[in-house]
Design an enzyme around this catalytic site. Sequence first.
Site, PDB file in Angstrom:
ATOM      1  N   ILE A 536       0.857  -1.175   0.000  1.00  0.00           N
ATOM      2  CA  ILE A 536       0.000   0.000   0.000  1.00  0.00           C
ATOM      3  C   ILE A 536       0.898   1.230   0.000  1.00  0.00           C
ATOM      4  O   ILE A 536       1.946   1.257   0.656  1.00  0.00           O
ATOM      5  CB  ILE A 536      -0.942   0.017   1.222  1.00  0.00           C
ATOM      6  N   SER A 537       0.473   2.261  -0.703  1.00  0.00           N
ATOM      7  CA  SER A 537       1.341   3.425  -0.879  1.00  0.00           C
ATOM      8  C   SER A 537       1.604   4.148   0.431  1.00  0.00           C
ATOM      9  O   SER A 537       2.753   4.486   0.745  1.00  0.00           O
ATOM     10  CB  SER A 537       0.731   4.384  -1.907  1.00  0.00           C
ATOM     11  N   ASP A 538       0.558   4.413   1.227  1.00  0.00           N
ATOM     12  CA  ASP A 538       0.807   5.177   2.452  1.00  0.00           C
ATOM     13  C   ASP A 538       1.457   4.325   3.531  1.00  0.00           C
ATOM     14  O   ASP A 538       2.244   4.836   4.345  1.00  0.00           O
ATOM     15  CB  ASP A 538      -0.469   5.841   2.967  1.00  0.00           C
ATOM     16  N   CYS A 539       1.167   3.027   3.565  1.00  0.00           N
ATOM     17  CA  CYS A 539       1.852   2.149   4.515  1.00  0.00           C
ATOM     18  C   CYS A 539       3.336   2.062   4.187  1.00  0.00           C
ATOM     19  O   CYS A 539       4.191   2.070   5.091  1.00  0.00           O
ATOM     20  CB  CYS A 539       1.229   0.748   4.499  1.00  0.00           C
ATOM     21  N   GLU A 542       4.764   5.462   5.385  1.00  0.00           N
ATOM     22  CA  GLU A 542       4.910   5.576   6.839  1.00  0.00           C
ATOM     23  C   GLU A 542       5.966   4.596   7.361  1.00  0.00           C
ATOM     24  O   GLU A 542       6.710   4.919   8.301  1.00  0.00           O
ATOM     25  CB  GLU A 542       3.572   5.353   7.531  1.00  0.00           C
TER      26      GLU A 542
END
Length: 825
Positions: A536-539, A542
């Site tokens: 996943i891009s935001d995972c 982060e």
Amino acid sequence: FVIAASVKTMIEQLDAGSAFVLFVGAYVLTFALSRLLYPPPHTLPSSSCLRQRSIEEPVPPHEPAGVWSLLTRSGESPLGAVRRTLNGHIGRQLWKFDATAKPSAAEADALDAARAEYDSKRHSRHHSSDKLYRLQCLRAHKRKTLLATKKPSNEAEMVQLALGEALSFYSTLQMDDGHWPGDYGGPMFLLPGLVIACYVTEVELPNEHRFEMLRYLRNHQNRDGGVGLHIEGHSTMFGTTLNYVAARLLGMRADEPYAVAARAFIHERGGAVNNTSWAKFWLALLNVYEWHGLNPLPPEMWLLPYWLIVHPGRFWCHCRMVYLPMSYLYGRRAKCEPTQLIEELRAELYPTEYRAINWPEQRNFCGNEDLYVQHHWLQDALWTFVYKVEPWIPPALRRVALRWTMEMIHHEDASTRYVDIGPVNKAINMVCCYFDEPDGEHFKEHLPRLFDYLWLAEDGMKMQGYNGSQLWDTAFAAQAIVATGMVERFAPMLRKAHDYIEQSQVREDPVERARFYRHISNGAWPFSSQDHGWPISDCSSEGLKAAIEIEGTRLDGIRPIGIERMRDCVNVILSYQNTRKHWGTGGWATYENTRGPAALELLNPSECFGDIVIDYSYPELTCACITALSSFRKLDPDHRRDEIDKAISLGAQWIRDAQRADGSWYGSWGVCFTYGIWFGVTGLASIGENEASSDAIARALAFLRSKQQRDGGWGESYLSSSMKEYHDAPTSQVVNTSWAMLAFLNGTKGDAEAEARARGTLQRAAQFLLASQMDDGDFPQQLISGVFNHNCMITYANYRNIFPVWALGAYRQRYLLNQKQLSVH
């Protein structure tokens, strides 16, 4: 639209335009021949597993005596051992019941009190507080509330003391493998799917699990007898019908008060026919609804050429991974063998005689309580057309389609070690494997992984919206700890968190990923665990930021991830950006690039979820990605510099363009505008903008100022998400307040006047957080704070611990350290 867009895509990908004419001609010829050779039957045959049921009908479970404990790094389960793992089950969460153990009198009393308190307030405070896990940690760590020996004399000392207590408490919740577990429940349609799947496939859940599941169902029935789409929502037919069925399958008698009230709710609204398409699917699989009462889900759609704009491989992965196994079971007309209980449910779910119902007329019936997305008339026309022509599909073609869909299901199972992308397709994939081969190894490998999705709290046992939020929460927690400046004192927490982050990075691409419509994965971070593995891009962003920040502390005992693995992550992040060829202008979506135009949302058949058909770009994900790229650019300034600079520039402009006229950003994955603004401001601040230099940041902070409540906090209701307009919560919320504080802290950084102007706003917010903290250092669980697809809320139990620490820590670093030099001990 479909023809024009498909032709455009085909022309871009094929050299010869005549291929389109050839395809249309072949299709028309095939259709004509099939109509001649295979006269359309009135109905398609249904199938069930050709074997006698081997389990008895469920009986009411009895209350078990023993102790529940949460385990990690364990491959066990009540239904056998997990066979596949990439990293020794790191991050796996398993609630295990020990019938031979006995809790202490104090722990038993505390648990009884927590359950009684929840029961007494369940209609006003729907959210549980994870008391079972906290009691387990108290048992393991024997931590007592520490009373300050000296009363703080000023704000700086108060904040430092609060941070120390908060992190000391939070350290007890960290598991040995480094992650922080927590409740990720909330949706009320998940557990019924698992229960139905187990009944259809003749899987007997243990007595203690059934008992706690029934506790959960009883606790979340609303006063009108119905059940919501999620724990805080109004009653819906989707929630009520499926939870009623689940209760009966778990052993509840039809004359119990819960069942009587739920049945009355259902009958007053015309019976289970007046329902969402997802509910109708589960009921048809259970054989208490008829398949020809659903809109069609032909598996042949997976045989279409990919250049056709409506190919399901272009859909958002959560959408296609649910409708993939649905289409397999629909194509087989799979259903449970009739049983006495099924006959009873047929009588209980409808106010009229089951066999007298005109099923085709029920295809588009959906009650007002459930209807969030109205079908477009073009969609209804399409389903009617497919409904009419489906009986003409040649049996040989249907067999080919079923084989291909089953192959894709097996690929998803194997790629995720049988965890699967989410709880819905997990349960449906298991049923598909059962109908494909009831005694086969694929079905058997599913069983132990059912327990990866179960979470236990004082309100009972629920099914989570994922197999947990382990990586996501751990990455945030690590950044929060670093933000406090108290890294030496809490170094053990950071070391363990870094270990988890390091061991959870995805290190491979799926096998034959292009053939199975998968994006690259190597170098990404998942939402939960490495075994789950979906990138996943935001995972990824982060996870990368957390790794960089922890390693930047130079603490002893931290094994660096290494620059090459960070570069792999950057490669994935860059690949996610939606440029013109991805129907985008610089934003980032979730799991993959956007693969089709927004007009495909006209095909959304779900009724109760918004924006599910394609993977859209979102402010939160775009901001997460540009902040990660900005952090990496400082660490490794020469690596792909031009590409990174361009990506950040495009992303920043996309964020500005996505801002609403009132200065806010709508948050699609958290509740709601405070969440979106935190990300939006942080994203622009990461490239050097602040309130003085950026009109976008100035307008966002002005919006937040207008929403601050009298007690200094901010509070949003879930209605902000579903209605897409700011809705104040009845009281301020520690999570919303923390997001707002972080937006102010990031948005004023670097401008002395802006920092001074924000001080009063932040001081009032900090005082609210300090007043909210509990005696043991914990923070209270308040309203639900997560959301997906606009209309369904989900729990992030760790947010109440992470974000107050982050906000207070950053506030302390900005304003209080210069006020008085403090010892971090």
